[in-house]
Design an enzyme around this catalytic site. Sequence first.
Site, PDB file in Angstrom:
ATOM      1  N   GLY B  12      -4.101  -3.979   3.226  1.00 13.19           N
ATOM      2  CA  GLY B  12      -4.142  -5.432   3.243  1.00 13.19           C
ATOM      3  C   GLY B  12      -5.511  -5.788   2.712  1.00 13.19           C
ATOM      4  O   GLY B  12      -6.394  -4.971   2.738  1.00 13.19           O
ATOM      5  N   CYS B  13      -5.726  -6.962   2.185  1.00 23.88           N
ATOM      6  CA  CYS B  13      -6.973  -7.148   1.448  1.00 23.88           C
ATOM      7  C   CYS B  13      -7.265  -8.595   1.104  1.00 23.88           C
ATOM      8  O   CYS B  13      -6.520  -9.499   1.428  1.00 23.88           O
ATOM      9  CB  CYS B  13      -6.892  -6.410   0.113  1.00 23.88           C
ATOM     10  N   SER B  14      -8.406  -8.768   0.411  1.00 19.59           N
ATOM     11  CA  SER B  14      -8.703 -10.051  -0.215  1.00 19.59           C
ATOM     12  C   SER B  14      -8.695  -9.860  -1.724  1.00 19.59           C
ATOM     13  O   SER B  14      -9.153  -8.836  -2.228  1.00 19.59           O
ATOM     14  CB  SER B  14     -10.078 -10.545   0.225  1.00 19.59           C
ATOM     15  N   GLY B 184     -11.518  -6.947  -2.067  1.00 17.89           N
ATOM     16  CA  GLY B 184     -12.094  -6.375  -0.853  1.00 17.89           C
ATOM     17  C   GLY B 184     -10.959  -5.729  -0.095  1.00 17.89           C
ATOM     18  O   GLY B 184      -9.878  -6.285  -0.003  1.00 17.89           O
ATOM     19  N   ASN B 210      -3.175  -7.138  -2.970  1.00 19.09           N
ATOM     20  CA  ASN B 210      -3.146  -7.231  -1.520  1.00 19.09           C
ATOM     21  C   ASN B 210      -1.704  -7.010  -1.121  1.00 19.09           C
ATOM     22  O   ASN B 210      -0.852  -7.834  -1.436  1.00 19.09           O
ATOM     23  CB  ASN B 210      -3.636  -8.615  -1.079  1.00 19.09           C
TER      24      ASN B 210
END
Lengths: 505, 365
Positions: B12-14, B184, B210
């Site tokens: 999961g991410c930005s 990120g 993401n």
Amino acid sequence: MKRYEMPPSFRLKIDRDLCVACKRCTDECGFGVLSYDHEAGRIKAEHARCVACHRCMVYCPQSAITVEADTHAYQQSAAWPVHLREQVYRQAATGGILLTAMGNAMQYESIFDRLVLDACQVTNPSIDPLREPMELRTYLGSRPDSLEFEQEGGYRLKTEVPPQIRLETPVLFSAMSLGALSLPVHKSLATAARTAGTFLNTGEGGLHEDLYPYAENIIVQVASGRFGVFDKYLRAAAAIEIKIGQGAKPGIGGHLPGEKVGDEVAATRMIPAGTDALSPAPHHDIYSIEDLRQLVFALKESVEYSKPISVKIAAVHNIAAIACGVARAGADIIQIDGFRGSTGAAPTIIRDHVGIPIEIAIAVVDQRLREEGLRNRVSLVAGGSIRSSADLAKAIALGADACAIGTAALIALGCRVCMKCYTGNCSWGITSQRPELYGRIDPHEGAERLVNLLRGWSLELKEILGACGVNSIESLRGSRMRLRGIGLDAQTLEILGVSAAGASC
Amino acid sequence: MTYVSEGRIASGCSVGAFIDRSGRAISGDVVVELMASMRDRATDLGAGYAGYGIYPDLKDFYALHIMYDSPTAQVRTEEMLRSRFAIKRDEVMPTRQVDSIHAAPLLRRYFVRPSHLALAESRLDEEDEFVRRTVMQINAGLEGAFVFSSGKNMGVFKGVGYPEEIAEFFRIGEYDAYCWIAHGRFPTNTPGWWGGAHPFSVLNWSIVHNGEISSYGINRRYLEMMGYRCTLMTDTEVMAYLVDLLVRRHGLPAYLACKVLAPPFWDEIDRMDEPDRQVYESLRIVYGSASVNGPFSIVCGYGRGMFGLNDRIKLRPMIAAEKGDMVYIASEESAIRAIEANPQRVWNPRGGEPVIAQLYEDVAV
């Protein structure tokens, strides 16, 4: 005189307190087990004839009948299981090939039952099929590797995509001929196929006149006997299938005994009534892969390339290479029938000992077609022991585009898998050509039950997809990572392309 | 230290990206600010940036960014590079020591062109395909070497650390680009490793992602049939190769490629008029194995532009905004507002509906 017969396998228990001797059971039994004893004034049973089809038990208005396994004992021997001793008794008495029907009855371990499906937790969400769209629509046919578009206002497709057939759920009815099955069963299947948006396969017995209105949902078969094949038949169908082999009897031809060839069957097969319908083991014009190619293209020519051509082959040891050859021969669909696939009649010895499981076959064929860059060129249909929506999901995850069901469809119509289809005595009217028996199948009711089955499986398949976090069947197709094996040996796992339970992604 | 992951990495991410459609170059400091505001969505397990237009003086050369886990790997890789390419420049990647970043691999970059001889011997008439295959060969076959950027006039910088720290390490502020794409990372099941950080890139393509691809198994097998080798076992690598296959090799317009990744539902297709219905039906028939199922938001850079795309039921956030020549895409609106307080338009793109932004036609870069 010496007596060699075996004791009966089943025993009918009639509760004399409940039985009112209405004689309903004597009509219901297709095998002549039950009769009325005038002298004694009661129903009597000839247990040895009973095949445990339950018809009498289900239809007895008094619920007075129970079918039980006969409990007679044999001296135990692991080397000589009872069924083998009984085969010897029967063969010693007749000197013939022992016949049977339905699918492989041996205790080979089911690989489906050793595979488990995946589900999502946290990191990728599961999807609720009650709240989100969940797509099962499937197309079968040959696909180009890529598409070209041109832009004129919007996008226009430039590539010509070969003909496809469209299934609203990835299940179709296996090839089962009129002759093996009764006409009302064919009507039930055709009506159900239309309602559910899928297909009936005629098998090798031709297409009865009454079923031409359903032709859009019918795949017609061209088998080695060429029964019922003529231009209208080919043109009417949604797709054409060349039958090379069948999972229940790979390498073996067909034999519909003359007793089952009544007027309707005779007219549809285009043979005289009462004659045996013999299908040769090979097609007499196919002795090589290039011969197959000629037939594929002869059929394509005959319908002006307007419909896909399927080739049905039995799962045998070299299936991957054979399937690649079939793909190169121009087939648009390859239907593979595993060794548990059923039949209306086959030698027991062939049914039980020839061929390989569909799970293995579909896995190796899908993989080999990919390695040779041919996978887009053909669609794969898996058949032969698809018993539930779980088997369906697993076969698709192994690489099948769709599955074909035969036995499951017949069970939906009442079949108890008594394995006596070839006798023509089916009490449920499914495989009988005796009017008093096949009249028991009401095509409307039959269709409704079949549609219910397909609907139930489709709903379950949607639950499986949703749990896997995907909302269309193409995201499960060939996605072997969604499977894990339990208790399968390392080589089998490798062949299946599946990891053992516990292995991470 | 592990450079090659044993298992598949889901995350999961930005994501954050912007482009100036007039081609004006923007300092990397801006993209770092964009990402810094989404620190909650990241971890110290991976971050990265792709900048387009950063090597204007060497724009005709493929810029190979390579990480090595040993000098031996470097020697072996360079031997291969010399046999295949004319190397214009070869240098250590400029980096700065950052306390929180440990055990960085050896990082070098090479500006190269395929040598005429090697290209002729390969029987590939296309330089891009030659470079792609070489990159795949190094990544799959040369142990301890990993090419993480291979485009022209663009570069990827990535590693294990928070986005701001990775930016500091690679001195992102010293590069100017007309398009920046950043990531990120919040991995869910394996420790971060340098090669596994985003963006994933091949040639001019770069992708940040993401999500977790629930259809990974079939997407990967499909790509393998098409000649790709998925060496990283990450979802995003699959995404990058799919885009490469669909757009570069099959020539699909970016919009239709997005419709392969996140196809319309059948009941939408059934309601379309011809010829649209035929277009989308055939896309699904032919490219079903390339459709990406499961939650995702991606931003993909492709040289002259970028597109953002959500999965078709929008299971991950993605916001877009526009002001003048600028188009922004990010996981959170607050991130966009951190660098552009007054966007003219902010919208929440529908699932499966791509946001495509590219240089104006007359802009040369």
